[in-house]
Design a protein around this motif. Structure first.
Motif, short mmCIF file in Angstrom:
data_model
loop_
_atom_site.label_atom_id
_atom_site.label_comp_id
_atom_site.label_asym_id
_atom_site.label_seq_id
_atom_site.Cartn_x
_atom_site.Cartn_y
_atom_site.Cartn_z
N UNK A 190 0.83 -1.20 0.00
CA UNK A 190 0.00 0.00 0.00
C UNK A 190 0.87 1.25 0.00
N UNK A 191 1.93 1.25 0.80
CA UNK A 191 2.79 2.43 0.87
C UNK A 191 3.49 2.71 -0.45
N UNK A 192 3.84 1.66 -1.17
CA UNK A 192 4.61 1.81 -2.40
C UNK A 192 3.77 1.50 -3.64
N UNK A 193 2.48 1.74 -3.54
CA UNK A 193 1.60 1.43 -4.68
C UNK A 193 1.91 2.31 -5.89
N UNK A 194 2.56 3.44 -5.68
CA UNK A 194 2.89 4.35 -6.78
C UNK A 194 3.81 3.71 -7.81
N UNK A 195 4.61 2.71 -7.40
CA UNK A 195 5.57 2.14 -8.35
C UNK A 195 4.98 1.00 -9.17
N UNK A 196 3.79 0.51 -8.79
CA UNK A 196 3.18 -0.59 -9.55
C UNK A 196 4.09 -1.81 -9.58
N UNK A 197 4.34 -2.31 -10.78
CA UNK A 197 5.18 -3.50 -10.94
C UNK A 197 6.63 -3.16 -11.31
N UNK A 198 7.00 -1.89 -11.20
CA UNK A 198 8.37 -1.51 -11.54
C UNK A 198 9.37 -2.12 -10.56
N UNK A 199 10.54 -2.43 -11.06
CA UNK A 199 11.68 -2.76 -10.21
C UNK A 199 12.50 -1.48 -10.04
N UNK A 200 12.66 -1.04 -8.81
CA UNK A 200 13.37 0.22 -8.55
C UNK A 200 14.79 -0.08 -8.12
N UNK A 201 15.74 0.26 -8.97
CA UNK A 201 17.16 0.02 -8.69
C UNK A 201 17.91 1.34 -8.80
N UNK A 202 18.42 1.82 -7.67
CA UNK A 202 19.11 3.11 -7.62
C UNK A 202 20.62 3.00 -7.84
N UNK A 203 21.11 1.80 -8.03
CA UNK A 203 22.56 1.57 -8.05
C UNK A 203 23.28 2.41 -9.09
N UNK A 204 22.82 2.38 -10.32
CA UNK A 204 23.53 3.09 -11.39
C UNK A 204 23.50 4.60 -11.19
N UNK A 205 22.33 5.12 -10.84
CA UNK A 205 22.21 6.56 -10.65
C UNK A 205 23.07 7.07 -9.51
N UNK A 206 23.10 6.33 -8.41
CA UNK A 206 23.91 6.76 -7.26
C UNK A 206 25.40 6.60 -7.54
N UNK A 207 25.74 5.61 -8.35
CA UNK A 207 27.15 5.46 -8.72
C UNK A 207 27.63 6.66 -9.52
N UNK A 208 26.78 7.15 -10.42
CA UNK A 208 27.13 8.35 -11.20
C UNK A 208 27.28 9.56 -10.29
N UNK A 209 26.34 9.73 -9.37
CA UNK A 209 26.42 10.85 -8.43
C UNK A 209 27.68 10.75 -7.57
N UNK A 210 27.98 9.55 -7.12
CA UNK A 210 29.18 9.34 -6.30
C UNK A 210 30.43 9.77 -7.06
N UNK A 211 30.53 9.37 -8.29
CA UNK A 211 31.71 9.71 -9.08
C UNK A 211 31.80 11.22 -9.32
N UNK A 212 30.68 11.83 -9.67
CA UNK A 212 30.70 13.26 -10.00
C UNK A 212 30.91 14.14 -8.77
N UNK A 213 30.61 13.60 -7.57
CA UNK A 213 30.77 14.38 -6.35
C UNK A 213 31.93 13.86 -5.47
N UNK A 214 32.72 12.97 -6.04
CA UNK A 214 33.94 12.47 -5.37
C UNK A 214 33.66 11.90 -3.98
N UNK A 215 32.71 10.96 -3.92
CA UNK A 215 32.44 10.24 -2.67
C UNK A 215 32.80 8.76 -2.87
N UNK A 216 32.79 8.03 -1.79
CA UNK A 216 32.91 6.58 -1.87
C UNK A 216 31.53 6.01 -2.20
N UNK A 217 31.53 4.80 -2.73
CA UNK A 217 30.26 4.21 -3.17
C UNK A 217 30.25 2.71 -2.88
N UNK A 218 29.09 2.22 -2.47
CA UNK A 218 28.90 0.79 -2.27
C UNK A 218 27.46 0.42 -2.62
N UNK A 219 27.30 -0.61 -3.39
CA UNK A 219 25.96 -1.10 -3.76
C UNK A 219 25.59 -2.26 -2.87
#
Length: 213
Positions: A147-176
């Motif tokens: 019920x809380x996440x009904x907005x996503x329907x049947x999507x698979x939500x994977x933030x790994x690639x997007x956060x990896x890009x942000x990590x690189x562009x902002x010079x942070x460490x990253x772990x998936x």
């Protein structure tokens, strides 16, 4: 003693999937992370938890106050300084909103990085290093989470690639997190006790080898 701040949501708070109960400190990943680091290294490490159920990146929760992760973050950094490291593990709860996308979450994390680096710490104190931990993908939330996440329907939500890009562009460490665990089969969002153990130990190895020791 080195201090590390974990700024996160219910995945790190240690909620037991399918319940409103909480794992003890030595069973949830920030605690396992601290215990493992102290066993591995020659320095004392203290892990400070600032983990709030329902916390989002930069979005408000219309039903609950204080869930916008950008609010109070600078003060948390100031409060706990000096800090060696800040670990951000956020993003899943943004998808309770139908307007959220993987791109918008990544931009929200970028804003949190900026807030950490601009926090009003005392003169002479070091600016903390930052590690982004991408939460495991959300796959078909179940039970109350459906019920809380009904907005996503049947999507698979994977933030790994997007956060990896942000990590690189902002010079942070990253772990998936997905490199070592999946979300709980019980609710599709949170982590089971064994997953907390695996994640805490894996992040400890990453931090020990790359950041502190």
């Amino acid at each position: 003693m080195e201090q590390i701040l974990v700024y996160a949501d219910s995945l790190s708070w240690g909620i037991i999937p399918g319940s409103r109960e909480r794992l003890s400190f030595d069973k949830r990943w920030p605690g396992i992370f601290e215990i493992t680091l102290n066993r591995m290294g020659d320095k004392n490490v203290r892990v400070l938890e600032n983990c709030l159920n329902g916390r989002r990146t930069v979005l408000n929760d219309p039903a609950k106050e204080g869930r916008n992760g950008s609010q109070g973050l600078a003060q948390a950094i100031e409060m706990h300084s000096p800090l060696k490291l800040v670990i951000l593990m956020l993003g899943s709860n943004d998808f309770q909103s139908s307007d959220s996308t993987e791109h918008s979450v990544a931009q929200g994390i970028a804003r949190l990085i900026q807030i950490i680096r601009e926090a009003p710490i005392e003169p002479g104190m070091p600016q903390p290093k930052i590690m982004l931990v991408a939460p495991p993908p959300i796959v078909k939330p179940k039970g109350a989470m459906a019920e809380k996440f009904k907005a996503i329907g049947d999507q698979i939500i994977d933030l790994s690639d997007g956060l990896k890009v942000i990590s690189k562009s902002h010079s942070t460490y990253y772990f998936s997190a997905a490199s070592v665990i999946d979300a709980s089969a019980v609710d599709g969002i949170h982590l089971d006790e064994q997953q907390h153990k695996i994640l805490g130990e894996a992040i400890a190895c990453e931090v020990s080898s790359r950041i502190i020791f």
